[in-house]
Design an enzyme around this catalytic site. Structure first.
Site, PDB file in Angstrom:
ATOM      1  N   TRP A  60      48.984  51.311  36.325  1.00  0.00           N
ATOM      2  CA  TRP A  60      48.150  52.293  35.608  1.00  0.00           C
ATOM      3  C   TRP A  60      47.165  52.959  36.555  1.00  0.00           C
ATOM      4  CZ3 TRP A  60      43.118  50.523  32.908  1.00  0.00           C
ATOM      5  CH2 TRP A  60      42.529  49.458  33.602  1.00  0.00           C
ATOM      6  N   ASP A  61      47.035  52.423  37.766  1.00  0.00           N
ATOM      7  CA  ASP A  61      46.141  52.984  38.777  1.00  0.00           C
ATOM      8  C   ASP A  61      46.348  54.499  38.923  1.00  0.00           C
ATOM      9  OD1 ASP A  61      46.505  50.192  39.108  1.00  0.00           O
ATOM     10  OD2 ASP A  61      45.837  50.253  41.186  1.00  0.00           O
ATOM     11  N   GLU A  82      41.798  40.917  33.650  1.00  0.00           N
ATOM     12  CA  GLU A  82      42.960  40.013  33.659  1.00  0.00           C
ATOM     13  C   GLU A  82      42.575  38.538  33.599  1.00  0.00           C
ATOM     14  OE1 GLU A  82      45.169  41.270  37.105  1.00  0.00           O
ATOM     15  OE2 GLU A  82      46.227  42.819  35.963  1.00  0.00           O
ATOM     16  N   LYS A 122      36.827  40.206  35.233  1.00  0.00           N
ATOM     17  CA  LYS A 122      37.293  40.659  36.544  1.00  0.00           C
ATOM     18  C   LYS A 122      36.868  42.099  36.846  1.00  0.00           C
ATOM     19  CE  LYS A 122      41.566  41.266  39.194  1.00  0.00           C
ATOM     20  NZ  LYS A 122      43.032  41.192  39.169  1.00  0.00           N
ATOM     21  N   GLN A 123      36.995  42.971  35.843  1.00  0.00           N
ATOM     22  CA  GLN A 123      36.797  44.399  36.118  1.00  0.00           C
ATOM     23  C   GLN A 123      36.376  45.121  34.846  1.00  0.00           C
ATOM     24  OE1 GLN A 123      41.203  44.030  36.665  1.00  0.00           O
ATOM     25  NE2 GLN A 123      41.079  46.257  36.557  1.00  0.00           N
TER      26      GLN A 123
HETATM   27  C1  BGC Z   1      44.010  44.769  38.739  1.00  0.00           C
HETATM   28  C2  BGC Z   1      44.841  45.763  37.951  1.00  0.00           C
HETATM   29  C3  BGC Z   1      45.433  46.758  38.923  1.00  0.00           C
HETATM   30  C4  BGC Z   1      46.216  46.061  40.008  1.00  0.00           C
HETATM   31  C5  BGC Z   1      46.741  47.018  41.055  1.00  0.00           C
HETATM   32  C6  BGC Z   1      44.860  44.124  39.803  1.00  0.00           C
HETATM   33  O1  BGC Z   1      44.085  43.283  40.574  1.00  0.00           O
HETATM   34  O2  BGC Z   1      43.484  43.798  37.876  1.00  0.00           O
HETATM   35  O3  BGC Z   1      44.048  46.423  37.006  1.00  0.00           O
HETATM   36  O4  BGC Z   1      46.257  47.654  38.256  1.00  0.00           O
HETATM   37  O5  BGC Z   1      45.392  45.121  40.656  1.00  0.00           O
HETATM   38  O6  BGC Z   1      45.720  47.736  41.657  1.00  0.00           O
END
Ligand code: BGC
Length: 723
Positions: free
Chosen positions: A309-310, A450, A564-565
């Site tokens: 999804w980036d 995550e 995490k984010q």
């Molecule tokens: C993140 C995801 C991301 C992926 C690739 C993961 O560490 O949690 O949101 O899409 O890395 O960048």
């Protein structure tokens, strides 16, 4: 040269090999060449990473293929190889010229008392996808006899290889085959040195010269390489010489910079970091096929070279505003891979389209059910990225619609409506109807954070799912008006008439996040506030091993509110207009100290929302964190024992968003751009170009003013300047 157009290092340390390989990347969307030194080999992470060509070796993860390295260069003096790893270094400098997109190195070695300088330049042509060019110059302060080898190195760095078997080889080229039957061809041509002996070993194909260097008299050669694969059409040809190739390349980059540069006045560190971030995005832009940009760009095989999804949620705005043709390729890649998304939904027992979490060239999911390793036992850990991170389909639907709105490109509606409808169908079929509460719920999901797996009603996911359903209805209503034939085709393809009422009910009755009356806080998922309330440093202290995974069944963050984010904050940033400023600010303040920023995707979201709240001072450090991610290399290299290093295009693009959409307030008002001044205090001015619906504008934002002036395409202006 202007420091603002340069990224350099003068230090040479073995520990920096991997980081510099990422930092000093060159590329052209077709391939990426890591920023390694001429004498380096596979063990130093040299890689020529190809976009869209994947291979699986044995049972290992399927990953993109690295082509052989055409530029292996070895100097020997008295039989001893000269290089930074083996020879005393007197001076060293490695740098990127961002304007021209050329990688340089210049190293002076002490070889038995003589000073030998190796200087090289290389670029991945912006004018010809297949072309790599290199120029090497050797100088010595006293007479010295050396041997020089320039070869194609067939021994490539792979995480899960080998992928290539040579089929035919000569001293100037090779044809190789992957395990899946694709081929990679490499042809080289050297000018500037004559004679020499051919070198053909099982791994090196090239020429070796014995040369007598005279004090102060440079000896130079130029090498060009053409790389093609069985996915390509047509046969590229060598340009007449390096200078001609360089000219075409720099003109292409001049046009790209004319459209996409952002000039910040009053903050050199920010200027350099942002320009570097834009450089990274430009080197990744695919111009040649409908493919998207992998999460680690073209810096290697991390994350299986997969598209996440980036792209949609971070990179797309940059391309929509500066190069809509590339944006269209990125979106059409998702349109093209709809069949794979349907197949994935079916595999899990759902209707509609469930896009791959880690999407490879045809939309297949590269994700593994065991994506991380338990560092204590060495055993693979069950993760749920592939089967539960359902927000991916909504991310794509939203990106398609917002891009359509912004660009007015009708093809995105006619070709993309089916993607949106199928994504809405998927959410409906994934949901549960709760008769007592009279609402739909999305249970057992993984949100952007995550670290908390299998949660119920993740705010981000539910909001996106509801929006997807609404967009499906809007998109189909619009399609019926503007293109009845296409509407009929999408109805037939998606069974929309049978689904419309269900999608309407879902949009109206899905549980969506609402802020608490007093605190304005939104729970990230059901019962989130019941988890242990600790902040990030406390949780970090609980780690027993540095590379331990924070999530999963018994990760240190799993039973706490540490995430995490950006998750709720991301949802609020995307839909800020649906919430009050109090809600935006309260959630920013609450979630920020509970966010590890363990993903490079996190910081720019915090920056953007802060600017929307009107707090540019809160935003600034997050913008800088995002913009410098590949300059400082301060990111996680391992997660649960798995290498996750490389470049971070989503963070690079997030930095651009933070400046252009954040500090300069660029928004899309039904196809018309608008800017608003919210610059950080030290900045006096920002200027950049953007296009919307075919019209180019120059934006000029100061502390107090923000203006947009219609202009001609800045790339064409650039061409006229050169005519
Ligand atoms: C993140 C995801 C991301 C992926 C690739 C993961 O560490 O949690 O949101 O899409 O890395 O960048």
């Amino acid at each position: 040269m202007d420091q603002m157009w340069q990224v350099a290092t003068t230090a040479w340390e073995p520990a920096a090999i991997v980081g510099n390989g990422n930092k000093f990347m060159i590329g052209n969307g077709y391939l990426g060449y890591r920023g390694t030194l001429d004498e380096f080999t596979a063990e130093d992470y040299v890689a020529v990473n190809l976009l869209g060509l994947y291979d699986q070796h044995g049972d290992a993860w399927r990953e993109p293929v690295n082509a052989p390295n055409p530029f292996f260069t070895q100097v020997q003096v008295a039989g001893q190889p000269v290089g930074v790893k083996t020879t005393p270094v007197l001076a060293h400098r490695q740098w990127l010229d961002l304007k021209q997109a050329v990688h340089h190195r210049k190293t002076t070695f002490d070889v038995g008392g003589a000073q030998l300088t190796v200087a090289s330049a290389r670029f991945a042509s912006g004018a010809d996808d297949h072309l790599l060019a290199q120029r090497v110059t050797l100088t010595c302060d006293q007479a010295l006899t050396i041997t020089l080898t320039s070869a194609i190195d067939l021994n490539v760095w792979d995480i899960n290889g080998p992928h290539l078997t040579p089929v035919t080889t000569t001293a100037t080229g090779a044809s190789l085959q992957t395990g899946e039957g694709d081929t990679v061809q490499i042809h080289t041509h050297i000018a500037g040195l004559s004679g020499g002996r051919q070198v053909t070993t099982p791994t090196l194909l090239g020429t070796k010269w014995t040369l007598s260097l005279q004090p102060g008299v440079p000896v130079a050669f130029e090498k060009m390489a053409l790389i093609t694969t069985s996915h390509d059409v047509g046969q590229p040809v060598f340009p007449p010489d390096y200078a001609t190739a360089l000219q075409a390349h720099s003109q292409a980059w001049q046009r790209r910079w004319a459209r996409s540069d952002v000039v910040i006045t009053g903050d050199e560190a920010a200027q350099q970091a942002l320009r570097y971030s834009i450089y990274q995005l430009l080197l990744l832009a695919p111009h040649h096929l409908e493919m998207s940009i992998p999460a680690r760009g073209l810096s290697g095989q991390t994350y299986k070279g997969a598209v996440f999804w980036d792209t949609e949620m971070f990179m797309l705005p940059f391309f929509n505003y500066t190069d809509p043709q590339v944006a269209s390729k990125l979106l059409h890649y998702r349109i093209k891979t709809l069949p794979a998304a349907r197949a994935k939904a079916q595999r899990y027992g759902y209707d509609g389209a469930f896009y791959a979490w880690e999407s490879q060239e045809d939309g297949r999911d590269g994700v593994s059910d065991y994506n991380v390793t338990d560092v204590f036992s060495g055993r693979p850990m069950r993760t749920y990225f592939g089967d539960k991170q359902i927000h991916i389909s909504g991310d794509i639907a939203l990106a398609l619609w917002r891009s359509y709105q912004q660009t007015g490109d009708e093809a995105l509606l006619t070709d993309g409506a089916a993607v949106i409808v199928e994504s809405a169908k998927f959410y409906y079929s994934y949901s549960y109807w709760k008769p007592d509460k009279k609402r739909f719920e999305l249970l057992d999901v993984l949100g952007p954070d995550e670290y908390h797996e299998r949660v119920n009603n993740n705010a981000y996911t539910n909001k996106l799912a509801q929006e997807t359903a609404k967009l499906a209805l809007t998109a189909m209503a619009r399609l019926a008006t503007v293109d009845p034939q296409a509407y009929a085709a999408v109805c037939a393809q998606t069974d929309y008439p049978q689904w419309q009422a269900r999608i309407e009910a879902f949009a109206a009755q899905l549980k969506v996040p609402t802020p608490a009356a007093k605190t304005h806080l939104i729970a990230q998922f059901d019962d989130y506030f019941g988890l242990e309330d600790v902040l990030v440093p406390a949780v970090r202290e609980r780690l027993l091993k540095p590379n331990e995974y924070w999530g999963g069944a018994y990760g240190v963050a799993a039973d706490t509110q540490v995430i995490k984010q950006a998750d709720v904050v991301f949802m609020l940033q995307l839909f800020a207009q649906d919430y009050t400023i109090e809600t935006l600010a309260a959630n920013w303040r609450y979630y920020e100290p509970r966010t590890e920023h363990g993903s490079s995707l996190s910081a720019s979201v915090y920056a953007l929302l802060a600017t929307q709240i009107g707090a540019s001072d809160w935003a600034y450090p997050y913008f800088m964190k995002s913009a410098t991610v590949d300059l400082t290399g301060e990111t996680k290299q391992f997660a649960g024992g798995v290498y996750i290093g490389g470049t971070h295009p989503a963070a690079n693009a997030g930095a651009w968003q933070a400046v252009v959409q954040g500090f300069c307030g660029l928004t899309d008002d039904h196809g018309k751009p608008q800017v608003h001044a919210r610059l950080p205090q030290e900045w006096t001015q920002v200027s950049f170009c953007l296009q919307q619906r075919g019209q180019w504008y120059r934006a000029l934002v100061t502390q107090k003013t923000a203006t947009l002036t219609p202009i001609a395409d800045p790339a064409q202006e650039e061409d006229h300047g050169h005519a």
